[in-house]
Design a protein around this motif. Structure first.
Motif, PDB file in Angstrom:
ATOM      1  N   TRP A  68     -40.077  19.079  54.099  1.00  0.00           N
ATOM      2  CA  TRP A  68     -40.241  17.784  54.768  1.00  0.00           C
ATOM      3  C   TRP A  68     -41.624  17.193  54.510  1.00  0.00           C
ATOM      4  O   TRP A  68     -41.800  15.978  54.604  1.00  0.00           O
ATOM      5  CB  TRP A  68     -39.959  17.888  56.269  1.00  0.00           C
ATOM      6  CG  TRP A  68     -40.929  18.724  57.047  1.00  0.00           C
ATOM      7  CD1 TRP A  68     -40.804  20.044  57.371  1.00  0.00           C
ATOM      8  CD2 TRP A  68     -42.182  18.313  57.603  1.00  0.00           C
ATOM      9  NE1 TRP A  68     -41.888  20.478  58.090  1.00  0.00           N
ATOM     10  CE2 TRP A  68     -42.756  19.429  58.250  1.00  0.00           C
ATOM     11  CE3 TRP A  68     -42.883  17.109  57.624  1.00  0.00           C
ATOM     12  CZ2 TRP A  68     -43.998  19.375  58.892  1.00  0.00           C
ATOM     13  CZ3 TRP A  68     -44.107  17.061  58.268  1.00  0.00           C
ATOM     14  CH2 TRP A  68     -44.644  18.184  58.898  1.00  0.00           C
ATOM     15  N   GLN A  69     -42.599  18.021  54.166  1.00  0.00           N
ATOM     16  CA  GLN A  69     -43.942  17.530  53.906  1.00  0.00           C
ATOM     17  C   GLN A  69     -44.035  16.787  52.569  1.00  0.00           C
ATOM     18  O   GLN A  69     -45.049  16.156  52.282  1.00  0.00           O
ATOM     19  CB  GLN A  69     -44.950  18.673  53.950  1.00  0.00           C
ATOM     20  CG  GLN A  69     -45.128  19.255  55.331  1.00  0.00           C
ATOM     21  CD  GLN A  69     -46.113  20.409  55.366  1.00  0.00           C
ATOM     22  OE1 GLN A  69     -46.629  20.859  54.345  1.00  0.00           O
ATOM     23  NE2 GLN A  69     -46.366  20.892  56.569  1.00  0.00           N
ATOM     24  N   LEU A  70     -42.997  16.840  51.789  1.00  0.00           N
ATOM     25  CA  LEU A  70     -43.003  16.202  50.471  1.00  0.00           C
ATOM     26  C   LEU A  70     -42.392  14.800  50.477  1.00  0.00           C
ATOM     27  O   LEU A  70     -42.356  14.146  49.433  1.00  0.00           O
ATOM     28  CB  LEU A  70     -42.273  17.087  49.457  1.00  0.00           C
ATOM     29  CG  LEU A  70     -42.843  18.496  49.297  1.00  0.00           C
ATOM     30  CD1 LEU A  70     -41.989  19.303  48.336  1.00  0.00           C
ATOM     31  CD2 LEU A  70     -44.289  18.458  48.836  1.00  0.00           C
ATOM     32  N   ILE A  71     -41.926  14.305  51.631  1.00  0.00           N
ATOM     33  CA  ILE A  71     -41.270  12.997  51.656  1.00  0.00           C
ATOM     34  C   ILE A  71     -42.257  11.844  51.777  1.00  0.00           C
ATOM     35  O   ILE A  71     -41.867  10.685  51.746  1.00  0.00           O
ATOM     36  CB  ILE A  71     -40.211  12.890  52.769  1.00  0.00           C
ATOM     37  CG1 ILE A  71     -40.857  12.946  54.153  1.00  0.00           C
ATOM     38  CG2 ILE A  71     -39.136  13.933  52.600  1.00  0.00           C
ATOM     39  CD1 ILE A  71     -39.924  12.532  55.265  1.00  0.00           C
ATOM     40  N   GLY A  72     -43.538  12.151  51.894  1.00  0.00           N
ATOM     41  CA  GLY A  72     -44.539  11.092  52.015  1.00  0.00           C
ATOM     42  C   GLY A  72     -44.487  10.102  50.872  1.00  0.00           C
ATOM     43  O   GLY A  72     -44.683   8.896  51.067  1.00  0.00           O
ATOM     44  N   GLY A  73     -44.216  10.569  49.679  1.00  0.00           N
ATOM     45  CA  GLY A  73     -44.135   9.672  48.529  1.00  0.00           C
ATOM     46  C   GLY A  73     -42.988   8.681  48.662  1.00  0.00           C
ATOM     47  O   GLY A  73     -43.136   7.500  48.326  1.00  0.00           O
ATOM     48  N   VAL A  74     -41.867   9.142  49.172  1.00  0.00           N
ATOM     49  CA  VAL A  74     -40.717   8.248  49.376  1.00  0.00           C
ATOM     50  C   VAL A  74     -41.059   7.198  50.426  1.00  0.00           C
ATOM     51  O   VAL A  74     -40.775   6.011  50.259  1.00  0.00           O
ATOM     52  CB  VAL A  74     -39.465   9.047  49.788  1.00  0.00           C
ATOM     53  CG1 VAL A  74     -38.313   8.128  50.146  1.00  0.00           C
ATOM     54  CG2 VAL A  74     -39.048   9.999  48.675  1.00  0.00           C
ATOM     55  N   LEU A  75     -41.703   7.641  51.512  1.00  0.00           N
ATOM     56  CA  LEU A  75     -42.103   6.695  52.556  1.00  0.00           C
ATOM     57  C   LEU A  75     -43.126   5.696  52.020  1.00  0.00           C
ATOM     58  O   LEU A  75     -43.099   4.520  52.376  1.00  0.00           O
ATOM     59  CB  LEU A  75     -42.665   7.444  53.763  1.00  0.00           C
ATOM     60  CG  LEU A  75     -41.663   8.326  54.503  1.00  0.00           C
ATOM     61  CD1 LEU A  75     -42.369   9.150  55.569  1.00  0.00           C
ATOM     62  CD2 LEU A  75     -40.549   7.494  55.105  1.00  0.00           C
ATOM     63  N   GLY A  76     -43.999   6.148  51.133  1.00  0.00           N
ATOM     64  CA  GLY A  76     -44.968   5.253  50.520  1.00  0.00           C
ATOM     65  C   GLY A  76     -44.302   4.183  49.678  1.00  0.00           C
ATOM     66  O   GLY A  76     -44.714   3.016  49.689  1.00  0.00           O
ATOM     67  N   VAL A  77     -43.256   4.557  48.952  1.00  0.00           N
ATOM     68  CA  VAL A  77     -42.526   3.584  48.133  1.00  0.00           C
ATOM     69  C   VAL A  77     -41.827   2.559  49.027  1.00  0.00           C
ATOM     70  O   VAL A  77     -41.879   1.350  48.762  1.00  0.00           O
ATOM     71  CB  VAL A  77     -41.503   4.292  47.216  1.00  0.00           C
ATOM     72  CG1 VAL A  77     -40.547   3.301  46.591  1.00  0.00           C
ATOM     73  CG2 VAL A  77     -42.226   5.098  46.146  1.00  0.00           C
ATOM     74  N   ILE A  78     -41.193   3.038  50.095  1.00  0.00           N
ATOM     75  CA  ILE A  78     -40.529   2.125  51.031  1.00  0.00           C
ATOM     76  C   ILE A  78     -41.555   1.149  51.609  1.00  0.00           C
ATOM     77  O   ILE A  78     -41.345  -0.065  51.637  1.00  0.00           O
ATOM     78  CB  ILE A  78     -39.820   2.913  52.150  1.00  0.00           C
ATOM     79  CG1 ILE A  78     -38.633   3.680  51.572  1.00  0.00           C
ATOM     80  CG2 ILE A  78     -39.375   1.989  53.284  1.00  0.00           C
ATOM     81  CD1 ILE A  78     -38.041   4.703  52.530  1.00  0.00           C
ATOM     82  N   TYR A  79     -42.658   1.701  52.068  1.00  0.00           N
ATOM     83  CA  TYR A  79     -43.720   0.876  52.654  1.00  0.00           C
ATOM     84  C   TYR A  79     -44.202  -0.190  51.672  1.00  0.00           C
ATOM     85  O   TYR A  79     -44.246  -1.382  51.983  1.00  0.00           O
ATOM     86  CB  TYR A  79     -44.877   1.775  53.109  1.00  0.00           C
ATOM     87  CG  TYR A  79     -46.205   1.092  53.085  1.00  0.00           C
ATOM     88  CD1 TYR A  79     -46.556   0.177  54.067  1.00  0.00           C
ATOM     89  CD2 TYR A  79     -47.105   1.318  52.045  1.00  0.00           C
ATOM     90  CE1 TYR A  79     -47.769  -0.484  54.025  1.00  0.00           C
ATOM     91  CE2 TYR A  79     -48.312   0.670  52.006  1.00  0.00           C
ATOM     92  CZ  TYR A  79     -48.638  -0.227  52.998  1.00  0.00           C
ATOM     93  OH  TYR A  79     -49.824  -0.885  52.944  1.00  0.00           O
ATOM     94  N   LEU A  80     -44.588   0.230  50.477  1.00  0.00           N
ATOM     95  CA  LEU A  80     -45.189  -0.708  49.532  1.00  0.00           C
ATOM     96  C   LEU A  80     -44.180  -1.738  49.042  1.00  0.00           C
ATOM     97  O   LEU A  80     -44.498  -2.928  48.945  1.00  0.00           O
ATOM     98  CB  LEU A  80     -45.816   0.033  48.354  1.00  0.00           C
ATOM     99  CG  LEU A  80     -46.628  -0.827  47.401  1.00  0.00           C
ATOM    100  CD1 LEU A  80     -47.769  -1.528  48.136  1.00  0.00           C
ATOM    101  CD2 LEU A  80     -47.171   0.009  46.257  1.00  0.00           C
ATOM    102  N   ALA A  81     -42.963  -1.315  48.747  1.00  0.00           N
ATOM    103  CA  ALA A  81     -41.947  -2.257  48.266  1.00  0.00           C
ATOM    104  C   ALA A  81     -41.652  -3.313  49.329  1.00  0.00           C
ATOM    105  O   ALA A  81     -41.614  -4.514  49.034  1.00  0.00           O
ATOM    106  CB  ALA A  81     -40.667  -1.516  47.889  1.00  0.00           C
ATOM    107  N   PHE A  82     -41.466  -2.889  50.578  1.00  0.00           N
ATOM    108  CA  PHE A  82     -41.178  -3.848  51.642  1.00  0.00           C
ATOM    109  C   PHE A  82     -42.383  -4.749  51.906  1.00  0.00           C
ATOM    110  O   PHE A  82     -42.225  -5.926  52.216  1.00  0.00           O
ATOM    111  CB  PHE A  82     -40.745  -3.130  52.915  1.00  0.00           C
ATOM    112  CG  PHE A  82     -39.358  -2.542  52.848  1.00  0.00           C
ATOM    113  CD1 PHE A  82     -38.563  -2.653  51.724  1.00  0.00           C
ATOM    114  CD2 PHE A  82     -38.848  -1.854  53.929  1.00  0.00           C
ATOM    115  CE1 PHE A  82     -37.297  -2.110  51.667  1.00  0.00           C
ATOM    116  CE2 PHE A  82     -37.579  -1.309  53.893  1.00  0.00           C
ATOM    117  CZ  PHE A  82     -36.797  -1.438  52.756  1.00  0.00           C
ATOM    118  N   LEU A  83     -43.586  -4.206  51.784  1.00  0.00           N
ATOM    119  CA  LEU A  83     -44.784  -5.022  51.976  1.00  0.00           C
ATOM    120  C   LEU A  83     -44.876  -6.101  50.902  1.00  0.00           C
ATOM    121  O   LEU A  83     -45.129  -7.273  51.202  1.00  0.00           O
ATOM    122  CB  LEU A  83     -46.043  -4.152  51.965  1.00  0.00           C
ATOM    123  CG  LEU A  83     -47.371  -4.895  52.082  1.00  0.00           C
ATOM    124  CD1 LEU A  83     -47.457  -5.656  53.400  1.00  0.00           C
ATOM    125  CD2 LEU A  83     -48.529  -3.923  51.944  1.00  0.00           C
TER     126      LEU A  83
END
Length: 142
Positions: A68-83
């Motif tokens: 679960w500690q490796l999902i940060g990259g996926v969350l980063g992509v979601i964050y940046l794309a939506f931003l």
């Protein structure tokens, strides 16, 4: 020491607004998802070089951490794309204000329950007022 930490957080916030504006401009030229991709590629290359010369960690430990500690990259992509998409629709100020509200709300939830190994910080009246004022700021910035 705390003043240095606050200064670093302030610089991070300032960088976020610049990244949003740059990503929005790039997104208009090559597409929002493509912009997100190239921002992450360039960021990964920069981080690799910085870690190569200044890092003190042990990358080999990556195979031993909980998945679960490796999902940060996926969350980063979601964050940046939506931003980037949001910036092109409503502008940097409104998009970043909404992002900050989202960060604050989720941070308070994580803190309250002590999720993901963080120390617990119970929700209280001061946090409620802070959240309310930020939500009010979104309406004022509109």
């Amino acid at each position: 020491m705390k003043i240095i930490v606050y200064a670093l957080a302030l610089i991070a916030g300032m960088s976020l607004s610049l990244e949003a504006a740059i990503g929005g401009a790039l997104g208009e030229n090559i597409g929002e998802l493509e912009s997100t991709y190239f921002i992450f590629i360039i960021g990964a290359m920069a981080t690799f070089l910085i870690a190569l010369f200044f890092g003190k960690g042990d990358v080999k430990q990556i195979t031993k951490v909980p998945r679960w500690q490796l999902i940060g990259g996926v969350l980063g992509v979601i964050y940046l794309a939506f931003l980037i998409i949001s910036v092109n629709l409503v502008g940097v100020g409104t998009a970043v204000t909404a992002v900050i509200i989202g960060q604050l709300v989720m941070s308070m939830i994580v803190d309250h329950f002590g999720w993901l190994g963080t120390p617990k910080a119970r929700f209280n009246v001061n946090r409620l007022i802070a959240g309310g004022l930020l939500i009010a700021s979104l309406f004022l910035i509109l």
